[in-house]
Design a protein around this motif. Structure first.
Motif, PDB file in Angstrom:
ATOM      1  N   LEU A  31       1.080  -1.007  -0.429  1.00 44.34           N
ATOM      2  CA  LEU A  31      -0.416   0.479  -0.155  1.00 44.34           C
ATOM      3  C   LEU A  31       0.917   1.395  -0.186  1.00 44.34           C
ATOM      4  O   LEU A  31       0.225   2.780  -0.807  1.00 44.34           O
ATOM      5  CB  LEU A  31      -0.920  -0.080   1.196  1.00 44.34           C
ATOM      6  CG  LEU A  31      -2.304  -1.288   0.801  1.00 44.34           C
ATOM      7  CD1 LEU A  31      -2.466  -1.094   2.520  1.00 44.34           C
ATOM      8  CD2 LEU A  31      -3.003  -0.118   0.372  1.00 44.34           C
ATOM      9  N   THR A  63       1.303   2.754  -3.392  1.00 42.47           N
ATOM     10  CA  THR A  63       0.095   3.480  -4.023  1.00 42.47           C
ATOM     11  C   THR A  63      -0.630   4.272  -3.303  1.00 42.47           C
ATOM     12  O   THR A  63      -0.240   4.913  -1.893  1.00 42.47           O
ATOM     13  CB  THR A  63      -1.410   2.070  -3.396  1.00 42.47           C
ATOM     14  OG1 THR A  63      -1.489   1.732  -2.225  1.00 42.47           O
ATOM     15  CG2 THR A  63      -0.089   0.835  -4.605  1.00 42.47           C
ATOM     16  N   TYR A  72      -4.224   5.068  -2.116  1.00 40.69           N
ATOM     17  CA  TYR A  72      -5.264   5.152  -1.633  1.00 40.69           C
ATOM     18  C   TYR A  72      -5.966   5.688  -1.327  1.00 40.69           C
ATOM     19  O   TYR A  72      -6.275   5.736   0.258  1.00 40.69           O
ATOM     20  CB  TYR A  72      -5.311   3.373  -1.476  1.00 40.69           C
ATOM     21  CG  TYR A  72      -5.860   2.679  -1.258  1.00 40.69           C
ATOM     22  CD1 TYR A  72      -7.952   2.658  -1.789  1.00 40.69           C
ATOM     23  CD2 TYR A  72      -6.350   2.292   0.455  1.00 40.69           C
ATOM     24  CE1 TYR A  72      -8.539   1.756  -1.351  1.00 40.69           C
ATOM     25  CE2 TYR A  72      -7.161   0.709   0.418  1.00 40.69           C
ATOM     26  CZ  TYR A  72      -7.965   1.142  -0.382  1.00 40.69           C
ATOM     27  OH  TYR A  72      -9.006  -0.594  -0.288  1.00 40.69           O
ATOM     28  N   GLU A 129     -10.094   1.371  -5.764  1.00 38.13           N
ATOM     29  CA  GLU A 129      -8.402   0.066  -5.521  1.00 38.13           C
ATOM     30  C   GLU A 129      -7.868   1.304  -5.541  1.00 38.13           C
ATOM     31  O   GLU A 129      -7.374   2.125  -6.064  1.00 38.13           O
ATOM     32  CB  GLU A 129      -8.944  -0.253  -7.127  1.00 38.13           C
ATOM     33  CG  GLU A 129      -9.893  -1.626  -7.080  1.00 38.13           C
ATOM     34  CD  GLU A 129      -9.947  -2.683  -6.075  1.00 38.13           C
ATOM     35  OE1 GLU A 129      -8.967  -3.073  -5.553  1.00 38.13           O
ATOM     36  OE2 GLU A 129     -11.172  -2.855  -5.468  1.00 38.13           O
ATOM     37  N   PRO A 130      -6.620   0.600  -4.694  1.00 38.89           N
ATOM     38  CA  PRO A 130      -5.198   1.294  -4.372  1.00 38.89           C
ATOM     39  C   PRO A 130      -4.694   1.712  -6.304  1.00 38.89           C
ATOM     40  O   PRO A 130      -4.881   0.761  -7.198  1.00 38.89           O
ATOM     41  CB  PRO A 130      -4.470   0.538  -4.165  1.00 38.89           C
ATOM     42  CG  PRO A 130      -5.328  -0.536  -3.347  1.00 38.89           C
ATOM     43  CD  PRO A 130      -6.749  -0.829  -4.217  1.00 38.89           C
TER      44      PRO A 130
END
Lengths: 306, 318
Positions: free
Chosen positions: B63, B66, B68, B73-74
């Motif tokens: 994560l 990413t 997010y 969705e990430p």
């Protein structure tokens, strides 16, 4: 195996004669004890005071205008007008619900963690299998992982499972084990004698019977200590319940206290009410401590030092 | 006789010696050992370990690369979060504030705890005294925070009244930028000093008396034997205490969340509180995860350096 080893020096128990050189050390030690304990008296004194009168008599050692109004307020037994007249904020605290939630949260996670950790500890201490040390190291290593690091992804997992604001979601990360519990119990199981176990095996007992009928009963003391420590820990837990259990029907006391505090208008916080709520929230731990104080104190040596 | 950390004790713990098999149980074969039973016994714990420790660690690292916002969705953004963090003044502020907190905390706590432990060793070892010193440690952080929020209140808190009576000035403990962090550290020190003292006290009990006798025969006074005998032999315990204190205080959250909430301005916005705000108040989960990874790396590095530096795994008693 005792939790802490007895001190080396047998003379520790012999009464000491009065010595001037010990006066200063005693003063310092009493000061340290006072700093630790006296704040709790201040909670009691404040919770028994009339909030409206606290400001005029801030230093009184006894409760100011002694009354139980603050407790009545916390328990929801006081009308809003009454509360405001006594200096309350008029804010509601669903105290009984939070209390119930704290009891459920702490009890279930403690019961599960202790039981399942005992099972794992049995496998690590008493059974022979390939990979045992590797798996055990993995358990140990997680003791070093800061909770915040796992908390964010765990929040997502609980959300994906649709368990936000449920007791299941609150309990789940704790209920299967805590790394400390596995480690703690493994130490005890390692030190238990093998003979009874082998005799039972000769009689044809399987692992489950050995675990339930020999290991668990013989480890009652360490299991109780661990349960006590885990319960206190869970009772005091704040971060995870704040993330996952923030709606009123699963909110625990620690989170509820924070909310209650922030509801007080900035100008005049309801100190008596806040301290009464604080006292009641601490009561279970204080009671456990009165009953099992010695066990708790003696377990401290175990957590770090052999 | 030795003192050491949990992990080392465990590592040093000899594997259970293979027991003599004087009988054969049905279903047991030497090659499998007790594996089937063992799997059954560790299954729940292993489930907990994988689901709530190992998997989230991997997911947290993922994560952190990413973007997010919790919904949807990430999206993979590579190292963008880390690059942004490097230029984020609030991150550097949080790190600096946390370091101040840790420094005040470890200094105060270790010195006070060592003092208390020495006092107990010298004049009183009763369980009652130890129990009273331990009391604050058993309270929730939230309770300690509320209690001190009251004691240190600017207007009618008892501490400010005492300060005034003693001829000092009132201090806005939670309201001034200068005092916000020292106050948080003081609360934490209050909660932990008894516990730390008990750990050190347990270590003191392990030092054999004949070493002090030998030192005094050699003409050492109390101060000398403290620095030449007590302190060196306490090193493993002190190393453990330091590691635990540093790791623990890098993660301060509860007291800040209940009292100052990062303020005034940014004065007490510690790392964990900043992570919490990014992830949950601003819904920047990727950014928050990256911050958490950085905090994790800092803690791992600290633990490693401390254990190396203090040679915590060795003792001079052997």
């Amino acid at each position: 195996m005792p939790l802490t080893r007895a001190p080396h020096r047998s003379y520790a128990r012999t009464p000491q004669r009065f010595r001037w050189a010990n006066v200063l050390p005693w003063i310092l030690l009493i000061l340290a004890i006072a700093v630790s304990v006296l704040p709790f008296y201040w909670i009691l004194r404040t919770s028994l005071s009339m909030n409206a009168s606290l400001a005029t008599n801030a230093t009184s050692l006894l409760p100011v205008d002694f009354n139980f109004g603050a407790f009545a307020r916390v328990f929801g037994l006081q009308s809003t007008q009454e509360a405001i007249a006594q200096g309350g904020s008029g804010a509601d605290i669903n105290f009984w619900v939070y209390l119930r939630n704290s009891v459920i949260f702490a009890s279930i996670s403690t019961a599960g963690a202790v039981f399942f950790s005992a099972m794992a500890a049995y496998a690590f201490a008493r059974l022979r299998w390939r990979g045992r040390n590797v798996v055990f190291s993995a358990f140990l290593a997680t003791m070093m992982v800061p909770p915040i690091f796992t908390a964010l992804p765990n929040f997502l997992l609980i959300r994906d499972l649709g368990l936000l604001n449920t007791m299941v979601g609150m309990v789940l990360p704790f209920v299967f084990m805590t790394p400390f519990a596995v480690f703690f119990l493994r130490q005890f199981f390692l030190s238990m004698s093998r003979e009874v176990e082998e005799a039972a095996m000769l009689d044809g007992a399987k692992h489950f019977r050995i675990f339930f009928q020999i290991i668990l009963p013989n480890a009652a003391a360490p299991l109780a200590t661990l349960a006590l420590l885990t319960f206190i820990q869970q009772w005091n837990e704040y971060f995870w319940p704040l993330l996952v259990g923030n709606s009123d029907d699963v909110r625990v006391l620690t989170v509820g206290l924070g909310v209650f505090k922030s509801q007080s208008p900035q100008g005049a916080p309801d100190w008596s009410g806040l301290m009464a709520a604080t006292l009641i929230s601490a009561l279970p731990v204080l009671t456990l401590f009165m009953i099992f104080g010695k066990k708790i104190v003696n377990s401290i040596g175990f957590s770090g030092v052999k | 006789m030795s003192s050491s950390t949990l992990a080392e004790q465990a590592a040093r713990q000899p594997a259970v010696p293979p027991r003599q098999r004087r009988f054969t149980r049905p279903g047991w074969s030497p090659s499998r050992g007790d594996l089937p039973a063992a799997l059954l016994f560790i299954a729940p714990a292993l489930l907990g370990l994988s689901l709530f420790f190992l998997f989230p660690m991997l997911r947290g690292v993922y994560l952190s690369f990413t973007e997010y916002n919790i919904l949807g969705e990430p999206t993979w953004v590579g190292t963008a979060n880390y690059e942004a963090i490097a230029q984020d003044p609030l991150f550097w502020n949080a790190l600096w504030v946390t370091i101040q907190y840790v420094l005040i905390n470890i200094t105060l706590q270790t010195v006070l705890a060592l003092g208390i432990a020495l006092l107990m060793q010298r004049i009183a070892r009763s369980t009652l005294i130890r129990g009273m010193l331990l009391l604050p440690y058993l309270m929730a952080n939230v309770i300690a925070a509320l209690l001190w929020f009251w004691l240190l209140d600017y207007q009618i808190g008892i501490v400010n009244h005492l300060l005034e009576t003693l001829g000092g000035q009132r201090v806005a403990f939670f309201g001034s930028e200068q005092w916000a962090i020292p106050t948080q550290a003081l609360i934490n020190t209050w909660r932990h000093m008894g516990y730390t003292a008990l750990l050190i006290f347990a270590g003191l009990q392990m030092i054999p008396r004949h070493l002090y006798e030998a030192a005094s025969l050699d003409g050492a006074n109390a101060v000398q034997s403290f620095f030449r005998v007590t302190l060196p032999l306490l090193r493993p315990v002190l190393a453990l205490v330091l590691v635990v204190t540093v790791i623990g205080s890098f993660q301060v959250f509860d007291t800040v969340a209940v009292t100052t909430q990062g303020g005034p301005v940014n004065a007490s916005r510690v790392m964990q509180y900043y992570i919490f705000q990014k992830a949950f108040t601003e819904s920047q989960f990727g950014y928050g995860s990256a911050l958490a990874v950085i905090l994790f790396l800092i803690l791992a590095l600290m633990a490693f350096v401390q254990m190396k530096f203090m040679r915590g795994n060795q003792t001079d008693l052997d």
